[in-house]
Design a protein around this motif. Structure first.
Motif, PDB file in Angstrom:
ATOM      1  N   UNK A  27      53.625  30.634  55.166  1.00 10.75           N
ATOM      2  CA  UNK A  27      55.077  30.690  55.283  1.00 10.75           C
ATOM      3  C   UNK A  27      55.621  31.386  54.050  1.00 10.75           C
ATOM      4  N   UNK A  28      56.275  32.487  54.247  1.00 17.15           N
ATOM      5  CA  UNK A  28      56.855  33.229  53.136  1.00 17.15           C
ATOM      6  C   UNK A  28      58.155  32.566  52.707  1.00 17.15           C
ATOM      7  N   UNK A  29      58.639  32.928  51.529  1.00 15.88           N
ATOM      8  CA  UNK A  29      59.864  32.323  51.021  1.00 15.88           C
ATOM      9  C   UNK A  29      61.058  32.663  51.898  1.00 15.88           C
ATOM     10  N   UNK A  30      61.088  33.867  52.459  1.00 19.19           N
ATOM     11  CA  UNK A  30      62.236  34.254  53.279  1.00 19.19           C
ATOM     12  C   UNK A  30      62.229  33.558  54.630  1.00 19.19           C
ATOM     13  N   UNK A  31      61.071  33.099  55.090  1.00 15.54           N
ATOM     14  CA  UNK A  31      61.037  32.282  56.304  1.00 15.54           C
ATOM     15  C   UNK A  31      61.805  30.983  56.082  1.00 15.54           C
ATOM     16  N   UNK A  32      61.579  30.372  54.923  1.00 13.53           N
ATOM     17  CA  UNK A  32      62.266  29.130  54.598  1.00 13.53           C
ATOM     18  C   UNK A  32      63.757  29.359  54.433  1.00 13.53           C
ATOM     19  N   UNK A  33      64.134  30.448  53.757  1.00 15.31           N
ATOM     20  CA  UNK A  33      65.555  30.710  53.505  1.00 15.31           C
ATOM     21  C   UNK A  33      66.300  30.966  54.813  1.00 15.31           C
ATOM     22  N   UNK A  34      65.734  31.829  55.656  1.00 15.52           N
ATOM     23  CA  UNK A  34      66.384  32.143  56.938  1.00 15.52           C
ATOM     24  C   UNK A  34      66.424  30.906  57.830  1.00 15.52           C
ATOM     25  N   UNK A  35      65.336  30.145  57.846  1.00 13.72           N
ATOM     26  CA  UNK A  35      65.290  28.940  58.664  1.00 13.72           C
ATOM     27  C   UNK A  35      66.285  27.879  58.213  1.00 13.72           C
ATOM     28  N   UNK A  36      66.390  27.676  56.909  1.00 15.47           N
ATOM     29  CA  UNK A  36      67.351  26.690  56.400  1.00 15.47           C
ATOM     30  C   UNK A  36      68.788  27.141  56.630  1.00 15.47           C
ATOM     31  N   UNK A  37      69.046  28.448  56.516  1.00  9.59           N
ATOM     32  CA  UNK A  37      70.399  28.953  56.790  1.00  9.59           C
ATOM     33  C   UNK A  37      70.744  28.755  58.265  1.00  9.59           C
ATOM     34  N   UNK A  38      69.797  29.046  59.147  1.00 14.20           N
ATOM     35  CA  UNK A  38      70.027  28.834  60.573  1.00 14.20           C
ATOM     36  C   UNK A  38      70.213  27.368  60.915  1.00 14.20           C
ATOM     37  N   UNK A  39      69.426  26.512  60.300  1.00 16.19           N
ATOM     38  CA  UNK A  39      69.538  25.082  60.552  1.00 16.19           C
ATOM     39  C   UNK A  39      70.865  24.526  60.040  1.00 16.19           C
ATOM     40  N   UNK A  40      71.285  24.976  58.858  1.00 16.75           N
ATOM     41  CA  UNK A  40      72.563  24.528  58.320  1.00 16.75           C
ATOM     42  C   UNK A  40      73.715  24.971  59.223  1.00 16.75           C
ATOM     43  N   UNK A  41      73.655  26.212  59.698  1.00 12.40           N
ATOM     44  CA  UNK A  41      74.702  26.695  60.604  1.00 12.40           C
ATOM     45  C   UNK A  41      74.698  25.919  61.914  1.00 12.40           C
ATOM     46  N   UNK A  42      73.508  25.572  62.404  1.00 16.43           N
ATOM     47  CA  UNK A  42      73.417  24.815  63.648  1.00 16.43           C
ATOM     48  C   UNK A  42      73.993  23.410  63.487  1.00 16.43           C
ATOM     49  N   UNK A  43      73.685  22.753  62.372  1.00 13.59           N
ATOM     50  CA  UNK A  43      74.240  21.423  62.123  1.00 13.59           C
ATOM     51  C   UNK A  43      75.751  21.484  61.947  1.00 13.59           C
ATOM     52  N   UNK A  44      76.243  22.520  61.266  1.00 17.22           N
ATOM     53  CA  UNK A  44      77.676  22.730  61.106  1.00 17.22           C
ATOM     54  C   UNK A  44      78.342  22.910  62.466  1.00 17.22           C
ATOM     55  N   UNK A  45      77.696  23.659  63.344  1.00 19.50           N
ATOM     56  CA  UNK A  45      78.236  23.904  64.675  1.00 19.50           C
ATOM     57  C   UNK A  45      78.303  22.619  65.492  1.00 19.50           C
TER      58      UNK A  45
END
Length: 90
Positions: A27-45
């Motif tokens: 798992x590259x660092x950008x996988x974690x960053x993109x995944x956490x950003x997507x997850x945060x946006x999903x929880x916000x939604x």
């Protein structure tokens, strides 16, 4: 509800790490960053959708689904594709 959601997210993260180690997928660092950003946006939604429905604003709830939910799903799909392609190569 948020406690159960936090427990579920922890179990999913643990499963992702275990799957990564088992299948020798890095798992590259950008996988974690993109995944956490997507997850945060999903929880916000999700939070804002239910709050708008509770306030009796159906148009606002649909706008939250469109404006923040769609990009969240796209970001999570990008991470999924990156991991799937990397797992396929190895």
């Amino acid at each position: 509800m948020w406690l159960l959601l936090g427990i579920l997210l922890g179990i999913i993260a643990l499963g992702l790490v275990w799957w990564s180690k088992k299948s020798n997928t890095s798992l590259q660092w950008y996988d974690w960053v993109i995944g956490l950003a997507g997850l945060a946006m999903l929880l916000f939604t999700v939070q804002n959708y239910f709050a708008s429905v509770a306030e009796g604003e159906p148009k606002a709830s649909y706008m939250f689904l469109l404006v923040t939910g769609l990009p969240a799903v796209i970001l999570l799909a990008v991470v999924w594709q990156l991991l799937a392609r990397r797992a396929k190569q190895s």
